[in-house]
Design a protein around this motif. Sequence first.
Motif, PDB file in Angstrom:
ATOM      1  N   THR A 142      20.533  43.299 -12.077  1.00  0.00           N
ATOM      2  CA  THR A 142      20.377  42.455 -10.889  1.00  0.00           C
ATOM      3  C   THR A 142      20.907  41.050 -11.149  1.00  0.00           C
ATOM      4  O   THR A 142      21.635  40.481 -10.323  1.00  0.00           O
ATOM      5  N   VAL A 143      20.560  40.492 -12.293  1.00  0.00           N
ATOM      6  CA  VAL A 143      21.067  39.168 -12.662  1.00  0.00           C
ATOM      7  C   VAL A 143      22.590  39.191 -12.736  1.00  0.00           C
ATOM      8  O   VAL A 143      23.274  38.288 -12.226  1.00  0.00           O
ATOM      9  N   LEU A 144      23.134  40.241 -13.345  1.00  0.00           N
ATOM     10  CA  LEU A 144      24.585  40.372 -13.473  1.00  0.00           C
ATOM     11  C   LEU A 144      25.256  40.427 -12.098  1.00  0.00           C
ATOM     12  O   LEU A 144      26.266  39.753 -11.864  1.00  0.00           O
ATOM     13  N   ALA A 145      24.696  41.212 -11.186  1.00  0.00           N
ATOM     14  CA  ALA A 145      25.302  41.354  -9.857  1.00  0.00           C
ATOM     15  C   ALA A 145      25.301  40.025  -9.111  1.00  0.00           C
ATOM     16  O   ALA A 145      26.327  39.617  -8.536  1.00  0.00           O
ATOM     17  N   PHE A 146      24.170  39.328  -9.102  1.00  0.00           N
ATOM     18  CA  PHE A 146      24.114  38.050  -8.396  1.00  0.00           C
ATOM     19  C   PHE A 146      25.104  37.059  -8.992  1.00  0.00           C
ATOM     20  O   PHE A 146      25.729  36.278  -8.263  1.00  0.00           O
ATOM     21  N   ALA A 147      25.267  37.076 -10.314  1.00  0.00           N
ATOM     22  CA  ALA A 147      26.237  36.186 -10.960  1.00  0.00           C
ATOM     23  C   ALA A 147      27.661  36.568 -10.588  1.00  0.00           C
ATOM     24  O   ALA A 147      28.503  35.687 -10.335  1.00  0.00           O
ATOM     25  N   CYS A 148      27.948  37.862 -10.538  1.00  0.00           N
ATOM     26  CA  CYS A 148      29.291  38.331 -10.160  1.00  0.00           C
ATOM     27  C   CYS A 148      29.641  37.903  -8.741  1.00  0.00           C
ATOM     28  O   CYS A 148      30.778  37.503  -8.460  1.00  0.00           O
ATOM     29  N   PHE A 149      28.673  37.988  -7.833  1.00  0.00           N
ATOM     30  CA  PHE A 149      28.935  37.619  -6.439  1.00  0.00           C
ATOM     31  C   PHE A 149      29.200  36.118  -6.311  1.00  0.00           C
ATOM     32  O   PHE A 149      30.052  35.701  -5.531  1.00  0.00           O
ATOM     33  N   ALA A 150      28.467  35.312  -7.081  1.00  0.00           N
ATOM     34  CA  ALA A 150      28.710  33.872  -7.042  1.00  0.00           C
ATOM     35  C   ALA A 150      30.058  33.529  -7.650  1.00  0.00           C
ATOM     36  O   ALA A 150      30.755  32.622  -7.189  1.00  0.00           O
ATOM     37  N   ASP A 151      30.437  34.264  -8.692  1.00  0.00           N
ATOM     38  CA  ASP A 151      31.710  34.010  -9.363  1.00  0.00           C
ATOM     39  C   ASP A 151      32.894  34.409  -8.500  1.00  0.00           C
ATOM     40  O   ASP A 151      33.959  33.794  -8.587  1.00  0.00           O
ATOM     41  N   ALA A 152      32.734  35.406  -7.630  1.00  0.00           N
ATOM     42  CA  ALA A 152      33.872  35.975  -6.875  1.00  0.00           C
ATOM     43  C   ALA A 152      34.663  34.944  -6.061  1.00  0.00           C
ATOM     44  O   ALA A 152      35.889  34.934  -6.162  1.00  0.00           O
TER      45      ALA A 152
END
Length: 458
Positions: A142-152
């Motif tokens: 979950t942490v990884l996904a939220f970080a990926c979305f912010a990075d996109a």
Amino acid sequence: MSKPRPSAADPDREAGDSVLAALLERVGEGAPRPRLAPTRRALELLGDPQTVYPIIHVTGTNGKTSTSRIAESIVRAYGLRTGLLISPHLVRLNERIVIDGESITDEALAANWADISPFLQMVDAELVAAGEGALTFFEALTVLAFACFADAPVDVAVIEVGMGGEWDSTNVADGQVAVFTPIALDHTLRLGATIAEIARTKAGIIKPSASVVSARQVEEAQAELERAAELTESTLASEGEDFALLSSQVAVGGQLISVRGLAGTYSDLFLPMYGTHQAQNAAVAIAAVESFLGAGATALSYDLVEEGLASATSPGRLQLVGVEPTVLVDAAHNPHGATALSAALGDYFDFDEIVAVVGILADKDADGIVTALLPSVSRFHVTQSHSERAIGVDDLADLVAETAGEVSTIRFDDLAAALDSARDWALESPKRAVIVTGSITLVGEAITLADSREWMTK
């Protein structure tokens, strides 16, 4: 969950697979911890990436993934850059984190994992020092996904709950729209023994003043959603009363549907998915997007809804993976899902006989699944996936035989043998087919096998 197989000499793919390998070192998804603080702490250290984009949050028992995918596709048709978190994956971890309609690249997955790993380790150390368990697989994901979305970065994220709602790690985010697919009995050991208890847990995703959109629910579940919406001063739009599926009819490659939304009516839309349950998922998704884009008061563009539905996909849900003979896979893993599958097989296909290749996990209602499939299935090829949670072949076959009869129940030690025999049987008559179902892990392995053997081209 099985560990990733060694990949060919592809550095990016190896880097992507290494993320799954690292996650698998943590407590698995079959044993979630009912807590939010550790996930919230990790995200806090990262600057709370889950707060920089609006969220459509989706829960329920069945149809979560399809509804999430359809909603994301419609929003993307509007030109918004989307993030999508779904679970579990069928073949590779990348499928769970989708950026603008495409599974995240191995390079981006590995880079984001490298960025967040030091912070995950910090939280792990804090938890262990306090006598608690380290972050679990799904908490870290979950942490990884939220970080990926912010990075996109993304303009909006559609987030599917992992399990339940109230204490699911995705619930650290505040969804402007909370979406509920049909609620039924599943994961009873963790979510509750009654539909009311399960609905109460799932209703925990409703945040203050949210827009709530719900599929048609049984009375007990509806009451819980109404109570939660009132307590949070949220608005509740319910299927049947505030929006509805008006019609669905079989079409080549899917179905034509008409939907009365919250603010508009959308007629004769092509949905490239099979089953009335998918048409109902589409109706819920349309209402969710109406709530997100126009507060439920402004009709969507017909052309963009049409585009969004036509391009929506739902892998592993009545997905064709083989021809000559027809081989379908469906991730139904509880009685509610199996009932929808059985109905779709009868309504949307013209087969005389169907063999079901089944494997079921130990925490599932195997008898209920088999009973639901029985009206559409002529025989059962019983096997198991590589999951450590899979019911042993003999134990499952004994259970299937009690319902379907010994003559119609055939045992196989592995999926490949079960599928080979099922395809041979199906080839003996022009109107026979194979369906692989019972668990998501089994379906994922079947998709991999079908792809490696090129069943779609033979």
